[in-house]
Design a protein around this motif. Structure first.
Motif, PDB file in Angstrom:
ATOM      1  N   ARG A 140      10.424  -4.965 -16.181  1.00 44.37           N
ATOM      2  CA  ARG A 140      11.224  -3.835 -16.687  1.00 44.37           C
ATOM      3  C   ARG A 140      12.229  -4.326 -17.734  1.00 44.37           C
ATOM      4  NH1 ARG A 140      16.248  -2.105 -17.462  1.00 44.37           N
ATOM      5  NH2 ARG A 140      16.915  -2.858 -15.422  1.00 44.37           N
ATOM      6  N   ASP A 141      13.301  -5.002 -17.300  1.00 42.38           N
ATOM      7  CA  ASP A 141      14.282  -5.468 -18.285  1.00 42.38           C
ATOM      8  C   ASP A 141      13.674  -6.574 -19.152  1.00 42.38           C
ATOM      9  OD1 ASP A 141      16.725  -5.128 -19.420  1.00 42.38           O
ATOM     10  OD2 ASP A 141      17.899  -5.586 -17.652  1.00 42.38           O
ATOM     11  N   HIS A 150      23.443  -8.080 -11.650  1.00 42.70           N
ATOM     12  CA  HIS A 150      22.412  -8.038 -12.700  1.00 42.70           C
ATOM     13  C   HIS A 150      23.100  -8.496 -13.986  1.00 42.70           C
ATOM     14  CE1 HIS A 150      19.122  -5.605 -14.854  1.00 42.70           C
ATOM     15  NE2 HIS A 150      19.993  -5.857 -15.820  1.00 42.70           N
ATOM     16  N   HIS A 172      23.438 -10.144 -17.838  1.00 43.74           N
ATOM     17  CA  HIS A 172      22.813 -10.427 -19.129  1.00 43.74           C
ATOM     18  C   HIS A 172      23.457 -11.673 -19.729  1.00 43.74           C
ATOM     19  CE1 HIS A 172      19.843  -7.269 -19.829  1.00 43.74           C
ATOM     20  NE2 HIS A 172      20.531  -6.639 -18.881  1.00 43.74           N
ATOM     21  N   ASN A 229      18.127 -11.929 -19.609  1.00 37.74           N
ATOM     22  CA  ASN A 229      18.751 -11.750 -18.295  1.00 37.74           C
ATOM     23  C   ASN A 229      18.921 -13.119 -17.642  1.00 37.74           C
ATOM     24  OD1 ASN A 229      17.442  -9.156 -18.985  1.00 37.74           O
ATOM     25  ND2 ASN A 229      18.082  -8.550 -16.943  1.00 37.74           N
TER      26      ASN A 229
HETATM   27 ZN    ZN Z   1      19.769  -5.013 -17.763  1.00 41.40          ZN
END
Ligand code: ZN
Ligand code: KIV
Length: 512
Positions: free
Chosen positions: A12-13, A201, A203, A237
């Motif tokens: 996804r990311d 989560h 980055h 990420n």
């Molecule tokens: Zn993200």
């Protein structure tokens, strides 16, 4: 010992990284590998984003047994319904809904105030709960959100039924100490915090994603969201392999486990890199080509005597085959001999000395030598092993108004064979012709052209990686004409595959 859940968002990311899009089949291959790796939750995609995403998530949900499968959804009826429609086939489905909470996002992006954001967040969680008990809420841009408001949102969504609350550093802005404080504050101030798992989560815009994730774990987070090779939006990420190996290698400090089978890390990294085309930088921690490469003679000598001298973890622990370790200019004869033996060659002292001398000469021209280079020295220069296929001739017709066509001549066991074929491009046409002549079925894993001198008359160097029957080889070709270099590289790789087939036989019978 407590354990930290690994929530993988590569699909996804990770897929949001520029140029990393994958098709349905490729996503499933990665998901199956992630399951093998032992991730707790696979975020399979964003079902409302496109029909393709929806189908990919559904396909993954139908095929994954052990890991939870999550689908991302904005805080809207349509998104949440679509996410459920896609993940409902999973053994353990999860809806992951999110809404921004920082003033910057509320004012400029959503154009709503805090009260409205709070209302929408609670509504979204309650709506998702109609489908499943397993609901995660993310407060997008949490790290730039007013801390009192963040506490209020977290408490409200947990009351609404969120079983996981995710605190993303959406823009990679926070520092480890500050993040520690945010998580601690949530733990101390949110009354019902123990009813949900705190997730983070991060980055990597400032290169702090892994450090921030680890800091959050120390403060009380028990789920980390991360991607393989750290791919993702912008600078990416937090890299899963780095978090997992930090926890494992420094168990004495962190005292946490994960359920990851670290022996599958390297394979997973390779697969993601191959499928997305996103190359792993050589000095990347854990999975980079140089991550376990001890270049200096002093280091190599130390490692050969006792690995602990310069190795805090073993390449085997992340599934890196020994053969990938590179040798260089400062490598000693001892390390060279060991590598040659590991590659399956049994050389006499004289042959070994000759090979080592040649190896040192090549080191002056090239910084790192890989197994393929050593293979070439030994097979072609020391043992004079035969080349089954020899490049003879190439003619290519190509251009913007013609279908590329290549005519190739190869000598095989003294006989010249000629073929002409079309292709999607000139290189494809050349490779198709070679495949026809040699009747080989190897898979092309990578193709890289680089100039080894400067100017338009530069020598082109082509490197191809082929795989056949589980064996991978690199082939190289150099020529001022890049198509000739491509043909030479492909044939070089095919010859190596032939040699690999017979390596054992060669060692026993063909040695002088
Ligand atoms: Zn993200
Ligand atoms: O970075 C972010 O905030 C996200 C959320 C959707 C979790 O990716």
């Amino acid at each position: 010992m407590e354990y930290v859940k690994i929530f993988d968002t590569t699909l996804r990311d990770g897929e949001q990284a520029a140029g990393a899009s994958m098709n349905i089949e490729e996503k499933l291959r990665i998901a199956l590998q992630l399951e093998k790796l032992g991730v707790d939750i696979i975020e399979a995609g964003f079902p409302a984003a496109s029909e393709g995403d929806f189908e990919a998530v559904k396909n993954i949900a139908k095929n994954i047994v052990k890991s939870e499968v999550a689908g991302l959804a904005r805080a809207t009826e349509d998104d949440i319904t679509k996410a459920w429609e896609a993940v409902k086939y999973a053994n353990k489905p999860r809806i992951h809904t999110f809404l921004a909470t920082s003033d910057i996002h509320l004012k400029y992006k959503l154009k709503i105030d805090r009260a409205e954001a709070l209302k929408r967040a609670v509504w979204a969680v309650k709506f998702a709960k109609k489908f499943t008990d397993n609901v995660e809420f993310s407060a997008e841009d949490a790290c730039r959100t007013n801390i009192d408001f963040l506490c209020e949102v977290v408490e409200a969504v947990i009351s609404a039924g969120a079983t996981t609350v995710n605190i993303p550093d959406t823009v990679g802005y926070i520092t480890p100490q500050e993040f520690y404080e945010i998580i601690k504050t949530l733990k101390n101030k949110v009354k019902n915090i123990n009813k949900a798992v705190i997730s983070v989560h991060c980055h990597n815009d400032l290169g702090l994603a892994v450090a921030n994730s680890l800091s959050a774990i120390l403060a009380g987070a028990r789920q980390v969201e991360c991607t393989i090779n750290g791919i993702g939006e912008r600078a990416g990420n937090a890299a899963m392999e780095e978090i997992v190996m930090s926890l494992k290698t420094r168990k004495d400090f962190f005292n946490f486990n994960t359920k990851i089978n670290t022996k599958h890390i390297y394979r997973t990294s390779k697969l993601v890199s191959q499928i997305t085309g996103m190359i792993v930088q050589p000095n990347k921690a854990i999975v980079g080509a140089n991550a376990f490469a001890h270049e200096s003679g002093i280091h190599q000598d130390g490692v050969l005597k006792e690995r602990l001298t310069y190795e805090i973890m073993t390449p085997e622990s992340v599934g890196i085959p020994q053969s990938l370790l590179v040798l260089g200019k400062l490598s000693g004869r001892h390390a060279f001999k060991k590598r040659v033996e590991e590659m399956g060659y049994e050389l006499t002292e004289e042959q070994l000395n000759k090979a080592f001398k040649r190896f040192k000469e090549l080191c002056d021209q090239k910084k790192h030598l890989y197994d393929e280079d050593i293979d070439a020295i030994i097979s072609q220069e020391i043992l004079n092993l035969p080349e089954k296929f020899k490049f003879v001739f190439l003619n290519v017709v190509s251009g913007n108004r013609t279908t590329p066509c290549a005519t190739v001549e190869i000598e095989e066991d003294g006989k010249i064979i000629k073929e002409a074929t079309f292709g999607n491009g000139p290189v494809d046409a050349v490779f198709n012709a070679i495949k026809r002549i040699t009747k080989t079925k190897s898979k092309l894993l990578s193709f890289v052209i680089s100039a080894i001198t400067t100017g338009t008359d530069a020598q082109g160097e082509v490197t191809v990686k082929l795989e056949q029957g589980g064996k991978q080889v690199l082939g190289k070709g150099v020529d001022p004409d890049v198509l000739v270099a491509s043909a030479k590289a492909y044939i070089n790789a095919l010859n190596k595959l032939e040699l690999k087939k017979d390596l054992i036989k060669v060692n026993r019978e063909d040695l002088p």
